[in-house]
Write a protein that holds these residues in place. Sequence first.
Motif, PDB file in Angstrom:
ATOM      1  N   PRO A   1     -21.397   0.730   0.653  1.00 35.09           N
ATOM      2  CA  PRO A   1     -20.122   0.614  -0.067  1.00 35.09           C
ATOM      3  C   PRO A   1     -19.021   0.028   0.816  1.00 35.09           C
ATOM      4  O   PRO A   1     -19.178  -0.056   2.037  1.00 35.09           O
ATOM      5  N   VAL A   2     -17.909  -0.322   0.157  1.00 33.64           N
ATOM      6  CA  VAL A   2     -16.781  -0.962   0.830  1.00 33.64           C
ATOM      7  C   VAL A   2     -15.513  -0.167   0.524  1.00 33.64           C
ATOM      8  O   VAL A   2     -15.309   0.276  -0.610  1.00 33.64           O
ATOM      9  N   ILE A   3     -14.696   0.017   1.531  1.00 30.76           N
ATOM     10  CA  ILE A   3     -13.363   0.605   1.348  1.00 30.76           C
ATOM     11  C   ILE A   3     -12.383  -0.505   0.989  1.00 30.76           C
ATOM     12  O   ILE A   3     -12.377  -1.564   1.633  1.00 30.76           O
ATOM     13  N   ALA A   4     -11.568  -0.289  -0.028  1.00 32.25           N
ATOM     14  CA  ALA A   4     -10.518  -1.243  -0.412  1.00 32.25           C
ATOM     15  C   ALA A   4      -9.182  -0.520  -0.397  1.00 32.25           C
ATOM     16  O   ALA A   4      -9.056   0.575  -0.954  1.00 32.25           O
ATOM     17  N   LYS A   5      -8.189  -1.131   0.262  1.00 37.40           N
ATOM     18  CA  LYS A   5      -6.847  -0.535   0.287  1.00 37.40           C
ATOM     19  C   LYS A   5      -5.813  -1.637   0.439  1.00 37.40           C
ATOM     20  O   LYS A   5      -6.113  -2.724   0.957  1.00 37.40           O
ATOM     21  N   PRO A   6      -4.596  -1.397  -0.035  1.00 31.01           N
ATOM     22  CA  PRO A   6      -3.563  -2.432   0.014  1.00 31.01           C
ATOM     23  C   PRO A   6      -3.138  -2.728   1.442  1.00 31.01           C
ATOM     24  O   PRO A   6      -2.945  -1.810   2.247  1.00 31.01           O
ATOM     25  N   ALA A   7      -2.986  -4.002   1.763  1.00 34.06           N
ATOM     26  CA  ALA A   7      -2.499  -4.388   3.086  1.00 34.06           C
ATOM     27  C   ALA A   7      -1.004  -4.138   3.220  1.00 34.06           C
ATOM     28  O   ALA A   7      -0.499  -3.903   4.317  1.00 34.06           O
ATOM     29  N   ASP A   8      -0.276  -4.199   2.106  1.00 28.90           N
ATOM     30  CA  ASP A   8       1.175  -4.006   2.113  1.00 28.90           C
ATOM     31  C   ASP A   8       1.491  -2.666   1.450  1.00 28.90           C
ATOM     32  O   ASP A   8       1.730  -2.581   0.244  1.00 28.90           O
ATOM     33  N   SER A   9       1.489  -1.590   2.248  1.00 27.03           N
ATOM     34  CA  SER A   9       1.672  -0.246   1.690  1.00 27.03           C
ATOM     35  C   SER A   9       3.008  -0.061   0.977  1.00 27.03           C
ATOM     36  O   SER A   9       3.046   0.493  -0.125  1.00 27.03           O
ATOM     37  N   PRO A  10       4.147  -0.511   1.557  1.00 29.73           N
ATOM     38  CA  PRO A  10       5.416  -0.310   0.846  1.00 29.73           C
ATOM     39  C   PRO A  10       5.448  -0.969  -0.530  1.00 29.73           C
ATOM     40  O   PRO A  10       5.948  -0.392  -1.499  1.00 29.73           O
ATOM     41  N   ALA A  11       4.891  -2.185  -0.642  1.00 31.35           N
ATOM     42  CA  ALA A  11       4.862  -2.858  -1.942  1.00 31.35           C
ATOM     43  C   ALA A  11       3.948  -2.119  -2.915  1.00 31.35           C
ATOM     44  O   ALA A  11       4.258  -1.983  -4.102  1.00 31.35           O
ATOM     45  N   TYR A  12       2.839  -1.603  -2.416  1.00 35.74           N
ATOM     46  CA  TYR A  12       1.877  -0.921  -3.289  1.00 35.74           C
ATOM     47  C   TYR A  12       2.459   0.360  -3.868  1.00 35.74           C
ATOM     48  O   TYR A  12       2.250   0.668  -5.045  1.00 35.74           O
ATOM     49  N   TRP A  13       3.226   1.107  -3.055  1.00 33.34           N
ATOM     50  CA  TRP A  13       3.702   2.401  -3.535  1.00 33.34           C
ATOM     51  C   TRP A  13       4.834   2.278  -4.539  1.00 33.34           C
ATOM     52  O   TRP A  13       5.210   3.253  -5.187  1.00 33.34           O
ATOM     53  N   LYS A  14       5.334   1.074  -4.736  1.00 31.26           N
ATOM     54  CA  LYS A  14       6.306   0.848  -5.808  1.00 31.26           C
ATOM     55  C   LYS A  14       5.617   0.726  -7.166  1.00 31.26           C
ATOM     56  O   LYS A  14       6.261   0.810  -8.207  1.00 31.26           O
ATOM     57  N   CYS A  15       4.304   0.491  -7.146  1.00 32.89           N
ATOM     58  CA  CYS A  15       3.558   0.251  -8.395  1.00 32.89           C
ATOM     59  C   CYS A  15       3.149   1.585  -9.029  1.00 32.89           C
ATOM     60  O   CYS A  15       2.873   2.562  -8.334  1.00 32.89           O
ATOM     61  N   ARG A  16       3.101   1.603 -10.340  1.00 30.56           N
ATOM     62  CA  ARG A  16       2.654   2.780 -11.078  1.00 30.56           C
ATOM     63  C   ARG A  16       1.653   2.324 -12.133  1.00 30.56           C
ATOM     64  O   ARG A  16       1.966   1.496 -12.979  1.00 30.56           O
ATOM     65  N   PHE A  17       0.434   2.871 -12.080  1.00 26.67           N
ATOM     66  CA  PHE A  17      -0.561   2.532 -13.085  1.00 26.67           C
ATOM     67  C   PHE A  17      -1.644   3.609 -13.108  1.00 26.67           C
ATOM     68  O   PHE A  17      -1.844   4.315 -12.109  1.00 26.67           O
TER      69      PHE A  17
END
Length: 394
Positions: A148-164
């Motif tokens: 398996p592969v781990i996937a995570k956002p490279a830009d944490s501040p931008a990601y935490w603004k998102c809601r879904f």
Amino acid sequence: MPVLLGGDANVYGMARSFFEAYGVHSVAVCKKALPALAHSRLVKTAVEHPRLEEDAVFTAVLQSLAKAHPDKTCLLVSCADGYTMQLARCREALAPYYRFACPAPETVQSLGTKEGFAEVCAAHGLRTPQSVALPCGAPLPELPFGWPVIAKPADSPAYWKCRFPGKRKVYLANSAAELEEILAATAQGGYHGAMLLQEYIPGPDTALGVVNAYCARDGSVPWIVQGQVLLQERTPEGMGNYGAILTEPARQDTALLTALADLLRQSGWRGYANFDLKYTSAGEPVLFEMNPRQGRASYFCTAAGANLARPLVEDLVQQAAVTLPVLRPSVWYTAPWGVVRRFCPDKHLLGRAASLRRRGCGACHLLAPGEGPARRAWYWLRQGAYWRKVFANG
């Protein structure tokens, strides 16, 4: 007066540390306070501003707050990645009003981003997972590692603004089809930055470790503490965060801590840094990332006798040498203890942690002694909701 940048559980842990060390109450400045601060007597939200991410607003809000308390020494503490970078950019405008520890913007960019951190670690002979940065919308390349592969956002501040729906801190994809679904969901949720695809390091939650370090004004690293993860959070939104941490003086990895202190010193870091890592089956530490601040679970240090507030006050307010931490065995947890007991994969470690808890050496993160009935009611409702989410998630 501690001024804490953020509105989450990290802010509560810092406020609790300040109160326990010095008897002072903290104020929070954030875009929006989260439930972790609800009804607390230790920290009050001084400012909530929806445009706080704009440097001009950020600077004006903080200058105004400091001017409203001319009799106080205002100590500014970042509790989130984005605020650390913003503080680095605005440091000259805020220096007349606050004491704070923050490196230059280029240093934050170098160490506080996942790609930059991997490069610095490689230069210091420290292992990180093999990684591939995938821009939003780009086709999936051939990966130099298996599933398996781990996937995570490279830009944490931008990601935490998102809601879904289904949002996670990190994702585990067992196949290319699963990974494509994750990439599509994050893009539809409003995240358009790159995703980091990383080699998966196998092992249970108890193979994970966490380190917090404080870098003083003179560039030294006098304060560094390691914790042993017992369990990651079990709720969908908490996945990737820590639910319980055991700290024991005898289990500090001195070789690793020395290497991390050297990395920070040579990089010119200032203030807090937080490292997430995992040990391989051969006992080699693999470093995942460095957060440019104390970690969300960092109250585990205070619970173990290394109060998070003391290095800041000694270094920046008293302008004295930072006291070396003297650790005591302890267990910190934010998940309900019943969840920790049920899901911790290492029963030997769990037994040691349970023994500490029975002897009064346990600390539940979000409920400090002295909180009022409204906070206690909120806390126990949260614990019940946590159990329901665990069962709903299987």
